[in-house]
Design a protein around this motif. Structure first.
Motif, PDB file in Angstrom:
ATOM      1  N   HIS A  17       0.850  -1.204   0.000  1.00  0.00           N
ATOM      2  CA  HIS A  17       0.000   0.000   0.000  1.00  0.00           C
ATOM      3  C   HIS A  17       0.879   1.245   0.000  1.00  0.00           C
ATOM      4  CE1 HIS A  17      -3.356   2.667   0.872  1.00  0.00           C
ATOM      5  NE2 HIS A  17      -2.702   3.142   1.917  1.00  0.00           N
ATOM      6  N   ILE A  18       0.483   2.269  -0.760  1.00  0.00           N
ATOM      7  CA  ILE A  18       1.181   3.563  -0.743  1.00  0.00           C
ATOM      8  C   ILE A  18       0.296   4.571  -0.021  1.00  0.00           C
ATOM      9  CG2 ILE A  18       2.094   5.453  -2.133  1.00  0.00           C
ATOM     10  CD1 ILE A  18       2.843   3.420  -4.270  1.00  0.00           C
ATOM     11  N   THR A  19       0.732   4.992   1.155  1.00  0.00           N
ATOM     12  CA  THR A  19      -0.031   5.955   1.958  1.00  0.00           C
ATOM     13  C   THR A  19       0.115   7.362   1.418  1.00  0.00           C
ATOM     14  OG1 THR A  19       0.458   4.569   3.876  1.00  0.00           O
ATOM     15  CG2 THR A  19      -0.426   6.774   4.314  1.00  0.00           C
ATOM     16  N   PHE A  20       1.343   7.685   1.001  1.00  0.00           N
ATOM     17  CA  PHE A  20       1.621   9.029   0.485  1.00  0.00           C
ATOM     18  C   PHE A  20       2.785   8.962  -0.492  1.00  0.00           C
ATOM     19  CE2 PHE A  20       4.315  12.817   0.680  1.00  0.00           C
ATOM     20  CZ  PHE A  20       3.417  13.766   0.223  1.00  0.00           C
ATOM     21  N   HIS A  21       2.678   9.747  -1.586  1.00  0.00           N
ATOM     22  CA  HIS A  21       3.784   9.829  -2.551  1.00  0.00           C
ATOM     23  C   HIS A  21       3.837  11.233  -3.128  1.00  0.00           C
ATOM     24  CE1 HIS A  21       6.731   8.565  -5.528  1.00  0.00           C
ATOM     25  NE2 HIS A  21       6.029   9.195  -6.441  1.00  0.00           N
ATOM     26  N   ASN A  22       4.990  11.898  -2.978  1.00  0.00           N
ATOM     27  CA  ASN A  22       5.200  13.233  -3.531  1.00  0.00           C
ATOM     28  C   ASN A  22       5.787  13.082  -4.933  1.00  0.00           C
ATOM     29  OD1 ASN A  22       6.508  15.714  -4.273  1.00  0.00           O
ATOM     30  ND2 ASN A  22       6.349  16.383  -2.152  1.00  0.00           N
ATOM     31  N   GLU A  23       5.052  13.542  -5.943  1.00  0.00           N
ATOM     32  CA  GLU A  23       5.484  13.377  -7.332  1.00  0.00           C
ATOM     33  C   GLU A  23       6.745  14.175  -7.655  1.00  0.00           C
ATOM     34  OE1 GLU A  23       4.654  11.509  -9.830  1.00  0.00           O
ATOM     35  OE2 GLU A  23       3.034  10.449  -8.838  1.00  0.00           O
ATOM     36  N   ASN A 584      -3.836  22.103  19.371  1.00  0.00           N
ATOM     37  CA  ASN A 584      -4.867  21.580  18.470  1.00  0.00           C
ATOM     38  C   ASN A 584      -5.175  20.131  18.834  1.00  0.00           C
ATOM     39  OD1 ASN A 584      -6.593  20.930  16.415  1.00  0.00           O
ATOM     40  ND2 ASN A 584      -5.218  21.506  14.752  1.00  0.00           N
ATOM     41  N   LYS A 585      -6.305  19.919  19.494  1.00  0.00           N
ATOM     42  CA  LYS A 585      -6.693  18.578  19.948  1.00  0.00           C
ATOM     43  C   LYS A 585      -7.633  17.883  18.961  1.00  0.00           C
ATOM     44  CE  LYS A 585      -4.500  19.197  23.864  1.00  0.00           C
ATOM     45  NZ  LYS A 585      -3.244  18.472  24.148  1.00  0.00           N
ATOM     46  N   ASN A 586      -7.855  18.489  17.792  1.00  0.00           N
ATOM     47  CA  ASN A 586      -8.753  17.882  16.812  1.00  0.00           C
ATOM     48  C   ASN A 586      -8.214  16.537  16.338  1.00  0.00           C
ATOM     49  OD1 ASN A 586     -10.657  19.952  16.788  1.00  0.00           O
ATOM     50  ND2 ASN A 586      -9.498  21.133  15.290  1.00  0.00           N
ATOM     51  N   PRO A 587      -9.098  15.548  16.136  1.00  0.00           N
ATOM     52  CA  PRO A 587      -8.648  14.245  15.624  1.00  0.00           C
ATOM     53  C   PRO A 587      -8.467  14.291  14.110  1.00  0.00           C
ATOM     54  CG  PRO A 587     -11.016  14.227  15.942  1.00  0.00           C
ATOM     55  CD  PRO A 587     -10.544  15.579  16.422  1.00  0.00           C
ATOM     56  N   GLY A 588      -7.860  13.257  13.564  1.00  0.00           N
ATOM     57  CA  GLY A 588      -7.726  13.148  12.111  1.00  0.00           C
ATOM     58  C   GLY A 588      -6.555  13.937  11.583  1.00  0.00           C
ATOM     59  N   THR A 589      -5.675  13.273  10.851  1.00  0.00           N
ATOM     60  CA  THR A 589      -4.485  13.953  10.338  1.00  0.00           C
ATOM     61  C   THR A 589      -4.253  13.596   8.876  1.00  0.00           C
ATOM     62  OG1 THR A 589      -3.047  12.135  11.014  1.00  0.00           O
ATOM     63  CG2 THR A 589      -3.353  13.931  12.591  1.00  0.00           C
ATOM     64  N   LEU A 590      -3.520  14.474   8.192  1.00  0.00           N
ATOM     65  CA  LEU A 590      -3.050  14.214   6.832  1.00  0.00           C
ATOM     66  C   LEU A 590      -1.536  14.397   6.854  1.00  0.00           C
ATOM     67  CD1 LEU A 590      -3.693  13.637   3.857  1.00  0.00           C
ATOM     68  CD2 LEU A 590      -3.914  16.081   3.501  1.00  0.00           C
ATOM     69  N   SER A 591      -0.799  13.312   6.624  1.00  0.00           N
ATOM     70  CA  SER A 591       0.655  13.357   6.724  1.00  0.00           C
ATOM     71  C   SER A 591       1.266  13.804   5.414  1.00  0.00           C
ATOM     72  CB  SER A 591       1.193  11.970   7.098  1.00  0.00           C
ATOM     73  OG  SER A 591       2.591  11.987   7.196  1.00  0.00           O
ATOM     74  N   HIS A 592       2.257  14.701   5.523  1.00  0.00           N
ATOM     75  CA  HIS A 592       2.941  15.183   4.318  1.00  0.00           C
ATOM     76  C   HIS A 592       4.352  15.639   4.698  1.00  0.00           C
ATOM     77  CE1 HIS A 592       3.184  16.792   0.235  1.00  0.00           C
ATOM     78  NE2 HIS A 592       3.836  17.798   0.757  1.00  0.00           N
ATOM     79  N   GLY A 593       5.372  14.865   4.282  1.00  0.00           N
ATOM     80  CA  GLY A 593       6.748  15.243   4.594  1.00  0.00           C
ATOM     81  C   GLY A 593       6.965  15.351   6.091  1.00  0.00           C
ATOM     82  N   ASN A 594       7.492  16.500   6.549  1.00  0.00           N
ATOM     83  CA  ASN A 594       7.730  16.737   7.972  1.00  0.00           C
ATOM     84  C   ASN A 594       6.468  17.174   8.705  1.00  0.00           C
ATOM     85  OD1 ASN A 594      10.508  16.169   8.168  1.00  0.00           O
ATOM     86  ND2 ASN A 594      11.021  18.126   7.238  1.00  0.00           N
ATOM     87  N   ASN A 595       5.397  17.438   7.941  1.00  0.00           N
ATOM     88  CA  ASN A 595       4.193  17.999   8.539  1.00  0.00           C
ATOM     89  C   ASN A 595       3.086  16.969   8.699  1.00  0.00           C
ATOM     90  OD1 ASN A 595       4.917  20.834   8.827  1.00  0.00           O
ATOM     91  ND2 ASN A 595       4.972  20.877   6.593  1.00  0.00           N
ATOM     92  N   LEU A 596       2.320  17.152   9.756  1.00  0.00           N
ATOM     93  CA  LEU A 596       1.134  16.352  10.019  1.00  0.00           C
ATOM     94  C   LEU A 596       0.004  17.357  10.197  1.00  0.00           C
ATOM     95  CD1 LEU A 596       1.110  13.247  10.412  1.00  0.00           C
ATOM     96  CD2 LEU A 596       0.845  13.662  12.835  1.00  0.00           C
ATOM     97  N   PHE A 597      -0.865  17.484   9.204  1.00  0.00           N
ATOM     98  CA  PHE A 597      -1.874  18.542   9.228  1.00  0.00           C
ATOM     99  C   PHE A 597      -3.174  18.053   9.857  1.00  0.00           C
ATOM    100  CE2 PHE A 597       0.666  19.827   5.407  1.00  0.00           C
ATOM    101  CZ  PHE A 597       1.174  20.990   5.953  1.00  0.00           C
TER     102      PHE A 597
END
Length: 732
Positions: A17-23, A584-597
């Motif tokens: 599975h590929i979770t994230f890929h930066n083109e 920020n205690k909100n649940p749910g994240t989107l991972s990207h590089g060094n950042n977790l949004f």
């Protein structure tokens, strides 16, 4: 005791599975199913064009992510092709290669068996022996095969030669499927064509391949690379003596070869070597574009200084009373003198520290010229600075790139001497942030019958790009400069402004130590912490609890943490993680590089995007997130902007940002970590710039030793730029 270096580990399995890929840089997060032991693990690293179902071999180390736990961080990756007939069948029917379905794959395997992949790679024309595959389809299959495996081959080649695999995508985009052949024939092309690789890496590959380059060609490539490196460090030129010394030390090129190569580059027009006076033995070496830019700036300034200005139709004093009535202000004698005198010059500079009335003067100049019926153009280097300029003047203001109609797609400026800016008065704020190239294009687009007024504080950080325009123009003493020295009474009562001037003058600031209970009447604080970990802990506590409780501040909107560096315990990357967890205690994240949004996150836009109408340094908040579609929606000053997966690179968490990114902005409260681990970035102008970003409160967290280092360190003034000398030479 030095940290023990752990050995590399090999891991082999099927990409499940590929979770994230930066083109763009091929940074990938995925899941790998291993055969022995039989398990599924998270893998992170640079993996170009690998597809689910492929068998890959990785080399790397186990790491522990602060949120996601154990991961395998790989440095090398190799796609392994199956050798068995069943493996080849599964590979071809997986959809990895377009144009091959189950029926076609069975025919190919029946005809070529275990030689299938060799045929696709080396003899694709033989595929036409298969019923249903013609010349066009055979070429298409071969093309897909090559592009799919080329990136992996490039990555493997770079890794074998000790070059970071992150460059593989850039190399493939530049050279396509012929990349490896091109590199092997002429590795030095990498230094000129691929941003970031540079001469050392290209030289390393050439030597590993046993390529004997002509000593003069090698020396020339080295000279050009060192000049480009100097530009990246903020210099416009390198002193010839320094350049020759570095060539000898770094690459063992003898002085005579270097001298001859430099002369050849000068004769060919790639570089310019000159001295600023006939008596000087020192010579400056420029890349030709930098010399042209600096030379053109000096010529344009000299032209503006030489053209007489048309006298005003009415005495300025008569206009000033109307300005005061309209703006409901009372101008000081110093300000009145500036307003009266500035009308007599085609080009001038207004400079001064905080609290000296620069903003009032900008408003007054704008209003004065409106009364006189002149058109005024207001501009600043960044979007935030332009927005602030518009707020304080009540008139439209734009970025310099915007008024010059710059096209990022074509990388061209629409405005120039043939199609100049249509305005009588052009006011540029925050000029300390303008580098040599941008100043060249700006002055080139200013009509010679217009008046240009530049405003800035030369004691702030120099621009990110090459040069030190504002300081050089002031130092030349050829351009009229109006120094604002009077600190207004209200400003003089502010500890922030008083301490900013202390730092500007190289003096230690007056510290109000923040003890329990806090002094809610003070504005400038110092919290002594002796370890980076304690500094971070204190900053998180300040932003999440103490400052909001005591001063009634919004912890996200009103407080900005500014750090001198990105890496390290007290750098922006770690500070953002810690502040995000606290705020920020909100649940749910989107991972990207060094950042977790997460929804509700404070984020910063990293580069000018005129299509979205958001700019470098703009701060916003994530309002929506579609993890399935990898989409974010960010609110910037009441305007919602969408970001697709490919565009998320333009965002970073904004709880903590660099001092450089804060230029041109103001915040109610600023928190600055100051530790000796930031030694390389502890500079007077950086500290001064950080302090002057605050409107109401400043909190320094760290050690007095680090603070003292920053106050005493004034090295950034030593940038190599020749505008001041050039203006003086032209005047002579």
């Amino acid at each position: 005791m030095p940290e023990r270096k752990l050995p590399m580990i090999s891991l082999e399995g099927t990409l499940e599975h590929i979770t994230f890929h930066n083109e763009q840089n091929h940074y990938t997060i995925g899941r790998l199913k291993t055969g022995f032991p039989k398990t599924t693990v998270t893998i992170v690293g640079h993996l170009p064009k690998a597809l689910v179902g492929e068998v890959i071999k990785l080399s790397g180390k186990w790491t522990t992510h602060h949120r996601y736990g154990q991961q395998f961080k790989f440095e090398t990756a190799e796609i392994l092709l199956p050798a068995s007939i069943d493996g080849i069948r599964n590979y071809l029917t997986s959809g990895i290669l377009k144009g091959i379905g189950p029926s076609t794959s069975e025919k190919i395997i029946a005809r070529f068996g275990e030689q299938t992949f060799a045929i696709m790679e080396e003899s694709p024309e033989k595929l036409r022996q298969i019923d249903g595959i013609g010349k066009k389809k055979a070429a298409l299959i071969h093309s897909h095969w090559q592009s799919h495996h080329c990136l992996t081959s490039i990555m493997k080649f770079l890794q074998e030669n000790g070059i970071k695999p992150v460059y593989s995508g850039k190399i493939y985009n530049a050279y396509g499927n012929e990349a490896l052949d091109i590199i092997r024939q002429d590795p030095y092309r990498l230094a000129n064509n691929i941003p970031g690789i540079g001469f050392p890496a290209a030289d390393k590959i050439a030597r590993a391949l046993g390529i004997e380059m002509n000593i003069y060609d090698r020396a020339q490539a080295c000279i050009l690379d060192l000049l480009r490196e100097a530009i990246g460090d903020g210099h416009v030129y390198i002193r010839k003596e320094t350049l020759l010394e570095r060539i000898s030390e770094l690459y063992e090129i003898d002085s005579q070869t270097a001298e001859d190569s430099l002369e050849d580059l000068s004769n060919s027009g790639d570089v310019v070597v000159e001295s600023f006076s006939k008596t000087s033995e020192e010579h400056a070496v420029y890349l030709k574009p930098m010399w042209q830019a600096e030379h053109a700036i000096a010529n344009r300034i000299f032209a503006l200084l030489s053209i007489p200005i048309t006298p005003l139709p009415t005495p300025v004093k008569n206009v000033l009373s109307e300005v005061e009535n309209t703006l409901i202000i009372s101008l000081s004698q110093e300000q009145q003198t500036v307003l009266e005198t500035i009308t007599k010059h085609r080009i001038s500079i207004i400079t001064g520290g905080p609290g000296t009335g620069k903003t009032t003067l900008i408003k007054s100049i704008t209003e004065m010229n409106r009364i006189l019926g002149r058109s005024v153009c207001l501009a600043a280097p960044t979007g935030r600075a332009a927005r602030r300029l518009a707020e304080v003047t009540g008139h439209k203001a734009h970025t310099i790139h915007k008024i010059l109609e710059y096209s990022f797609a074509e990388q061209l400026f629409g405005k120039d001497q043939d199609d100049p800016i249509d305005a009588d008065i052009i006011i540029i704020d925050e000029v300390s942030m303008v580098d040599t190239i941008l100043m060249h294009h700006l002055l080139n687009a200013i009509p010679l019958n217009a008046t240009v007024i530049m405003i800035g504080d030369a004691h702030q950080l120099p621009p990110v790009g090459p040069g030190n325009m504002l300081s050089d123009m002031i130092a030349s003493e050829k351009i009229p400069v109006f120094y604002l020295k009077t600190i207004f009474r209200q400003a003089a009562q502010s500890p922030i402004i008083v301490n900013a001037h202390h730092v500007r003058n190289g003096e230690f600031p007056h510290l109000n130590k923040m003890n329990e209970p806090f002094d809610s009447e003070a504005e400038f604080y110092f919290i002594e912490q002796h370890t980076p970990e304690n500094v971070v802990s204190s900053i998180v506590d300040l932003c999440s609890k103490k400052l909001p409780d005591i001063f009634n501040l919004n912890p996200v909107d009103d407080i900005q943490v500014l750090s001198p560096m990105h890496k390290g315990v007290a750098g922006t990357i770690n500070l953002n993680r810690q502040l995000q967890a606290a705020l920020n205690k909100n649940p749910g994240t989107l991972s990207h590089g060094n950042n977790l949004f997460k929804i509700g996150d404070k984020v910063m836009h990293l580069k000018n995007n005129y299509q979205k109408d958001v700019f470098n340094g703009d701060i916003g908040a994530i309002t929506q997130m579609d993890k399935a579609g990898n989409l974010l929606c960010v609110d910037f000053y009441g305007k919602n902007v969408e970001y697709s997966l490919e565009e998320i690179d333009e965002l970073a968490l904004g709880y903590a940002i660099s001092v450089h990114k804060s230029q041109g902005s103001e915040y109610p409260a600023v928190v600055l970590p100051l530790i000796t681990q930031h030694y390389i970035m502890l500079q007077r102008n950086l500290l001064y710039t950080g302090i002057t970003r605050a409107q109401k409160y400043v909190v320094l967290v760290g050690t007095k030793k680090a603070l003292s280092i920053a106050v005493k360190n004034n090295k950034p003034q030593l940038r190599c730029s020749g505008l001041s000398d050039r203006l003086c030479s032209m005047a002579r």
